[in-house]
Design a protein around this motif. Structure first.
Motif, PDB file in Angstrom:
ATOM      1  N   PRO A 117       0.819  -1.213   0.000  1.00  0.00           N
ATOM      2  CA  PRO A 117       0.000   0.000   0.000  1.00  0.00           C
ATOM      3  C   PRO A 117       0.856   1.268   0.000  1.00  0.00           C
ATOM      4  N   LYS A 118       0.376   2.254  -0.737  1.00  0.00           N
ATOM      5  CA  LYS A 118       1.030   3.567  -0.794  1.00  0.00           C
ATOM      6  C   LYS A 118      -0.023   4.595  -0.385  1.00  0.00           C
ATOM      7  N   PHE A 119       0.377   5.528   0.481  1.00  0.00           N
ATOM      8  CA  PHE A 119      -0.569   6.486   1.045  1.00  0.00           C
ATOM      9  C   PHE A 119      -0.194   7.905   0.640  1.00  0.00           C
ATOM     10  N   GLU A 120      -1.222   8.764   0.473  1.00  0.00           N
ATOM     11  CA  GLU A 120      -1.005  10.185   0.194  1.00  0.00           C
ATOM     12  C   GLU A 120      -1.964  11.005   1.053  1.00  0.00           C
ATOM     13  N   THR A 121      -1.433  12.039   1.698  1.00  0.00           N
ATOM     14  CA  THR A 121      -2.271  12.948   2.480  1.00  0.00           C
ATOM     15  C   THR A 121      -1.556  14.280   2.668  1.00  0.00           C
ATOM     16  N   GLY A 122      -2.348  15.331   2.768  1.00  0.00           N
ATOM     17  CA  GLY A 122      -1.792  16.644   3.065  1.00  0.00           C
ATOM     18  C   GLY A 122      -1.779  16.937   4.556  1.00  0.00           C
ATOM     19  N   ALA A 123      -2.305  16.026   5.359  1.00  0.00           N
ATOM     20  CA  ALA A 123      -2.385  16.230   6.801  1.00  0.00           C
ATOM     21  C   ALA A 123      -1.018  15.997   7.444  1.00  0.00           C
ATOM     22  N   GLU A 124      -0.512  17.019   8.110  1.00  0.00           N
ATOM     23  CA  GLU A 124       0.821  16.960   8.719  1.00  0.00           C
ATOM     24  C   GLU A 124       0.971  15.785   9.686  1.00  0.00           C
ATOM     25  N   LYS A 125      -0.054  15.533  10.480  1.00  0.00           N
ATOM     26  CA  LYS A 125      -0.007  14.470  11.487  1.00  0.00           C
ATOM     27  C   LYS A 125       0.232  13.091  10.869  1.00  0.00           C
ATOM     28  N   TYR A 126      -0.227  12.913   9.628  1.00  0.00           N
ATOM     29  CA  TYR A 126      -0.126  11.607   8.976  1.00  0.00           C
ATOM     30  C   TYR A 126       0.889  11.592   7.830  1.00  0.00           C
ATOM     31  N   ARG A 127       1.736  12.624   7.789  1.00  0.00           N
ATOM     32  CA  ARG A 127       2.738  12.730   6.727  1.00  0.00           C
ATOM     33  C   ARG A 127       3.683  11.521   6.727  1.00  0.00           C
ATOM     34  N   TRP A 128       3.907  10.933   7.887  1.00  0.00           N
ATOM     35  CA  TRP A 128       4.795   9.773   7.998  1.00  0.00           C
ATOM     36  C   TRP A 128       4.326   8.618   7.116  1.00  0.00           C
ATOM     37  N   LEU A 129       3.022   8.589   6.772  1.00  0.00           N
ATOM     38  CA  LEU A 129       2.520   7.536   5.888  1.00  0.00           C
ATOM     39  C   LEU A 129       3.131   7.633   4.486  1.00  0.00           C
ATOM     40  N   MET A 130       3.617   8.825   4.120  1.00  0.00           N
ATOM     41  CA  MET A 130       4.238   9.016   2.806  1.00  0.00           C
ATOM     42  C   MET A 130       5.756   8.878   2.876  1.00  0.00           C
ATOM     43  N   GLU A 131       6.294   8.732   4.069  1.00  0.00           N
ATOM     44  CA  GLU A 131       7.748   8.729   4.252  1.00  0.00           C
ATOM     45  C   GLU A 131       8.329   7.344   4.483  1.00  0.00           C
ATOM     46  N   TYR A 132       7.485   6.317   4.392  1.00  0.00           N
ATOM     47  CA  TYR A 132       7.928   4.937   4.589  1.00  0.00           C
ATOM     48  C   TYR A 132       7.333   4.042   3.510  1.00  0.00           C
ATOM     49  N   ILE A 133       7.929   2.887   3.358  1.00  0.00           N
ATOM     50  CA  ILE A 133       7.359   1.817   2.545  1.00  0.00           C
ATOM     51  C   ILE A 133       6.520   0.951   3.486  1.00  0.00           C
ATOM     52  N   PHE A 134       5.396   0.478   2.981  1.00  0.00           N
ATOM     53  CA  PHE A 134       4.529  -0.402   3.755  1.00  0.00           C
ATOM     54  C   PHE A 134       4.285  -1.684   2.969  1.00  0.00           C
ATOM     55  N   VAL A 135       4.124  -2.777   3.688  1.00  0.00           N
ATOM     56  CA  VAL A 135       3.724  -4.052   3.092  1.00  0.00           C
ATOM     57  C   VAL A 135       2.532  -4.549   3.901  1.00  0.00           C
ATOM     58  N   ALA A 136       1.733  -5.398   3.279  1.00  0.00           N
ATOM     59  CA  ALA A 136       0.539  -5.862   3.976  1.00  0.00           C
ATOM     60  C   ALA A 136       0.248  -7.318   3.661  1.00  0.00           C
ATOM     61  N   SER A 137      -0.377  -7.945   4.635  1.00  0.00           N
ATOM     62  CA  SER A 137      -0.901  -9.292   4.486  1.00  0.00           C
ATOM     63  C   SER A 137      -2.411  -9.148   4.506  1.00  0.00           C
ATOM     64  N   ALA A 138      -3.085  -9.755   3.537  1.00  0.00           N
ATOM     65  CA  ALA A 138      -4.519  -9.533   3.415  1.00  0.00           C
ATOM     66  C   ALA A 138      -5.291 -10.843   3.373  1.00  0.00           C
ATOM     67  N   ALA A 139      -6.575 -10.746   3.667  1.00  0.00           N
ATOM     68  CA  ALA A 139      -7.473 -11.903   3.616  1.00  0.00           C
ATOM     69  C   ALA A 139      -8.782 -11.469   2.967  1.00  0.00           C
ATOM     70  N   ARG A 140      -9.233 -12.242   1.980  1.00  0.00           N
ATOM     71  CA  ARG A 140     -10.474 -11.948   1.267  1.00  0.00           C
ATOM     72  C   ARG A 140     -11.599 -12.754   1.897  1.00  0.00           C
ATOM     73  N   HIS A 141     -12.667 -12.070   2.246  1.00  0.00           N
ATOM     74  CA  HIS A 141     -13.882 -12.700   2.744  1.00  0.00           C
ATOM     75  C   HIS A 141     -14.999 -12.367   1.757  1.00  0.00           C
ATOM     76  N   ALA A 142     -16.158 -12.960   1.923  1.00  0.00           N
ATOM     77  CA  ALA A 142     -17.245 -12.757   0.960  1.00  0.00           C
ATOM     78  C   ALA A 142     -17.622 -11.286   0.803  1.00  0.00           C
ATOM     79  N   ASP A 143     -17.662 -10.536   1.909  1.00  0.00           N
ATOM     80  CA  ASP A 143     -18.148  -9.156   1.861  1.00  0.00           C
ATOM     81  C   ASP A 143     -17.100  -8.106   2.216  1.00  0.00           C
ATOM     82  N   ARG A 144     -15.853  -8.529   2.412  1.00  0.00           N
ATOM     83  CA  ARG A 144     -14.820  -7.576   2.836  1.00  0.00           C
ATOM     84  C   ARG A 144     -13.425  -8.143   2.583  1.00  0.00           C
ATOM     85  N   VAL A 145     -12.454  -7.222   2.611  1.00  0.00           N
ATOM     86  CA  VAL A 145     -11.043  -7.595   2.570  1.00  0.00           C
ATOM     87  C   VAL A 145     -10.406  -6.994   3.820  1.00  0.00           C
TER      88      VAL A 145
END
Length: 153
Positions: A117-145
């Motif tokens: 996942p890659k994140f973008e935001t103009g909010a200063e508090k969450y700027r760190w989301l744009m300053e790191y690489i993220f990886v994720a483990s996911a699970a698919r269910h019938a009505d959600r991921v």
């Protein structure tokens, strides 16, 4: 010796999904579009709701390897908007993937489902989301991921 790569769990995105729309076989697989209709984000530093727009755009290759690219956004509890672009793959035994496609339950541990996942935001508090690489483990269910997001340190 190269440095070790470490990760740290940061939050979970639960994206509720609607019915699949398919554009059919496009020559190198079947194109599917899965609307994202809401959900939530829960973690130590990030909490909020998945906004009811966006989609996961998939290609199911002939060997059942699935390329995924989701684009959507969430709003944090304190009002920040975060855009998400999440690319990845899902793969596993053909019979289990076909069961998932039909909306039947499958043990997530039996399916390889990883994203970046890659994140973008103009909010200063969450700027760190744009300053790191993220990886994720996911699970698919019938009505959600359900996506467990980890920060690469």
């Amino acid at each position: 010796m190269s440095p070790q790569i470490e990760t740290k769990y940061v939050f979970t995105i639960t994206a509720r999904i609607a019915e699949v729309t398919t554009a059919g076989d496009i020559g190198h697989g079947v194109r599917r579009i899965i609307p994202i209709i809401g959900g939530e984000v829960r973690g130590e530093k990030v909490n909020g709701k998945v906004l009811p727009f966006g989609a996961d755009f998939q290609i199911i290759r002939p060997n059942e390897l699935i390329d995924l690219e989701a684009k959507y956004a969430f709003e944090t509890d304190d009002g920040a908007i975060v855009y998400v672009e999440n690319k990845g793959i899902r793969f596993g035994p053909v019979d289990l993937l076909q069961r998932l496609r039909r909306g039947e339950p499958v043990d997530p541990k039996l399916i390889y489902f990883r994203t970046v996942p890659k994140f973008e935001t103009g909010a200063e508090k969450y700027r760190w989301l744009m300053e790191y690489i993220f990886v994720a483990s996911a699970a698919r269910h019938a009505d959600r991921v359900v996506i467990d997001v980890h920060q690469v340190l």
